[in-house]
Design a protein around this motif. Structure first.
Motif, PDB file in Angstrom:
ATOM      1  N   LEU A  25      -4.737 -22.929  -6.026  1.00 27.55           N
ATOM      2  CA  LEU A  25      -5.462 -24.187  -6.131  1.00 27.55           C
ATOM      3  C   LEU A  25      -5.565 -24.765  -4.731  1.00 27.55           C
ATOM      4  CD1 LEU A  25      -3.734 -25.678  -9.301  1.00 27.55           C
ATOM      5  CD2 LEU A  25      -6.071 -24.792  -9.135  1.00 27.55           C
ATOM      6  N   ARG A  26      -6.754 -25.183  -4.352  1.00 32.67           N
ATOM      7  CA  ARG A  26      -7.004 -25.672  -2.992  1.00 32.67           C
ATOM      8  C   ARG A  26      -7.223 -27.182  -2.975  1.00 32.67           C
ATOM      9  NH1 ARG A  26      -7.754 -21.836   0.791  1.00 32.67           N
ATOM     10  NH2 ARG A  26      -7.878 -19.692   0.058  1.00 32.67           N
ATOM     11  N   ALA A  27      -6.935 -27.777  -1.830  1.00 37.43           N
ATOM     12  CA  ALA A  27      -7.130 -29.212  -1.633  1.00 37.43           C
ATOM     13  C   ALA A  27      -8.606 -29.476  -1.354  1.00 37.43           C
ATOM     14  CB  ALA A  27      -6.271 -29.706  -0.478  1.00 37.43           C
ATOM     15  N   CYS A  28      -9.307 -29.983  -2.337  1.00 37.29           N
ATOM     16  CA  CYS A  28     -10.723 -30.307  -2.167  1.00 37.29           C
ATOM     17  C   CYS A  28     -10.822 -31.753  -1.691  1.00 37.29           C
ATOM     18  CB  CYS A  28     -11.492 -30.068  -3.457  1.00 37.29           C
ATOM     19  SG  CYS A  28     -11.709 -28.314  -3.793  1.00 37.29           S
ATOM     20  N   GLU A  41       0.684 -37.967  -3.226  1.00 36.14           N
ATOM     21  CA  GLU A  41      -0.771 -38.129  -3.228  1.00 36.14           C
ATOM     22  C   GLU A  41      -1.372 -37.272  -4.330  1.00 36.14           C
ATOM     23  OE1 GLU A  41      -3.079 -39.872  -1.456  1.00 36.14           O
ATOM     24  OE2 GLU A  41      -1.581 -40.873  -0.210  1.00 36.14           O
ATOM     25  N   LYS A  42      -2.342 -37.822  -5.033  1.00 34.70           N
ATOM     26  CA  LYS A  42      -3.109 -37.032  -5.995  1.00 34.70           C
ATOM     27  C   LYS A  42      -4.197 -36.304  -5.228  1.00 34.70           C
ATOM     28  CE  LYS A  42      -2.365 -40.078  -9.921  1.00 34.70           C
ATOM     29  NZ  LYS A  42      -3.003 -41.032 -10.841  1.00 34.70           N
ATOM     30  N   ILE A  43      -4.215 -34.975  -5.354  1.00 33.75           N
ATOM     31  CA  ILE A  43      -5.146 -34.142  -4.606  1.00 33.75           C
ATOM     32  C   ILE A  43      -6.089 -33.426  -5.571  1.00 33.75           C
ATOM     33  CG2 ILE A  43      -5.377 -32.261  -2.942  1.00 33.75           C
ATOM     34  CD1 ILE A  43      -3.880 -34.610  -1.741  1.00 33.75           C
ATOM     35  N   ARG A  84       4.497 -32.983  -8.089  1.00 34.71           N
ATOM     36  CA  ARG A  84       5.486 -33.969  -8.562  1.00 34.71           C
ATOM     37  C   ARG A  84       6.054 -33.582  -9.926  1.00 34.71           C
ATOM     38  NH1 ARG A  84       8.514 -38.117  -6.397  1.00 34.71           N
ATOM     39  NH2 ARG A  84       8.889 -39.667  -7.974  1.00 34.71           N
ATOM     40  N   ASN A  85       5.202 -33.195 -10.849  1.00 30.36           N
ATOM     41  CA  ASN A  85       5.662 -32.813 -12.193  1.00 30.36           C
ATOM     42  C   ASN A  85       5.645 -31.290 -12.298  1.00 30.36           C
ATOM     43  OD1 ASN A  85       2.819 -32.905 -12.127  1.00 30.36           O
ATOM     44  ND2 ASN A  85       2.725 -32.950 -14.343  1.00 30.36           N
ATOM     45  N   VAL A 100      -3.651 -32.276  -8.642  1.00 28.11           N
ATOM     46  CA  VAL A 100      -2.245 -31.994  -8.349  1.00 28.11           C
ATOM     47  C   VAL A 100      -1.667 -33.188  -7.605  1.00 28.11           C
ATOM     48  CG1 VAL A 100      -0.628 -30.471  -7.168  1.00 28.11           C
ATOM     49  CG2 VAL A 100      -2.664 -29.510  -8.253  1.00 28.11           C
ATOM     50  N   CYS A 101      -0.613 -33.770  -8.153  1.00 23.32           N
ATOM     51  CA  CYS A 101       0.086 -34.859  -7.486  1.00 23.32           C
ATOM     52  C   CYS A 101       1.173 -34.232  -6.619  1.00 23.32           C
ATOM     53  CB  CYS A 101       0.686 -35.830  -8.505  1.00 23.32           C
ATOM     54  SG  CYS A 101       1.484 -37.239  -7.732  1.00 23.32           S
TER      55      CYS A 101
END
Length: 154
Positions: A25-28, A41-43, A84-85, A100-101
């Motif tokens: 999963l990538r940071a968009c 941070e929510k990403i 986080r979770n 993803v947080c």
């Protein structure tokens, strides 16, 4: 299964190697995000999946339901950054973007850059067994209801 790319920078979604279990999963995101120690941070990942068509019954007593689990990446985990979770469960009927947080439990700020690999998605199944309500179990195990530490220390 079906996948939607919600970010034009994404062109494929597959494991890194033939024997890799997870899908990256990538940071968009459009600019760097710095995770300070203790910060989160929510990403956005730019990915949405539909697993609902894969639902199938195996027998009358048990059904299998597809799902996905968001897992940390070892490289970020070594820096103290992980979802986080963890693990995060994605149900088969959720069709929205996977977010993803990320949480920094480390001692130093860590940058998350656009399109960084931030987590991995592992597909699996969950069981929905037939449930029989009882007042006593028909079989008692050796451990029974004994909890933490009841199997000894080693």
């Amino acid at each position: 299964m079906q996948i939607k790319f919600l970010d034009e920078r994404l062109t494929e979604f597959k494991p890194a190697t033939e024997l890799s279990a997870g899908y990256d999963l990538r940071a968009c995101i459009d600019k760097d995000v710095w995770l300070i120690p203790g910060g989160q941070e929510k990403i956005r990942t730019g990915v949405a999946v539909d697993m609902s068509l894969n639902y199938f019954a195996v027998c009358k007593d048990t059904s299998y339901v597809p799902c996905a689990i968001v897992m940390p990446r070892s490289g970020l985990g070594c820096k103290g950054v992980k979802p986080r979770n963890t693990p995060g469960l994605i149900d088969a009927d959720y069709q929205g973007e996977i977010i993803v947080c990320l949480y920094n439990e480390g001692n130093e700020s860590v940058p998350i850059r656009p399109m960084d690999r931030i987590a991995q998605l592992v597909f699996t199944i969950a069981l929905h067994p037939f449930m029989e309500v009882v007042t006593d179990f028909s079989h008692e195990t050796v451990r029974g209801a004994n909890g933490f530490g009841s199997t000894g220390e080693q």
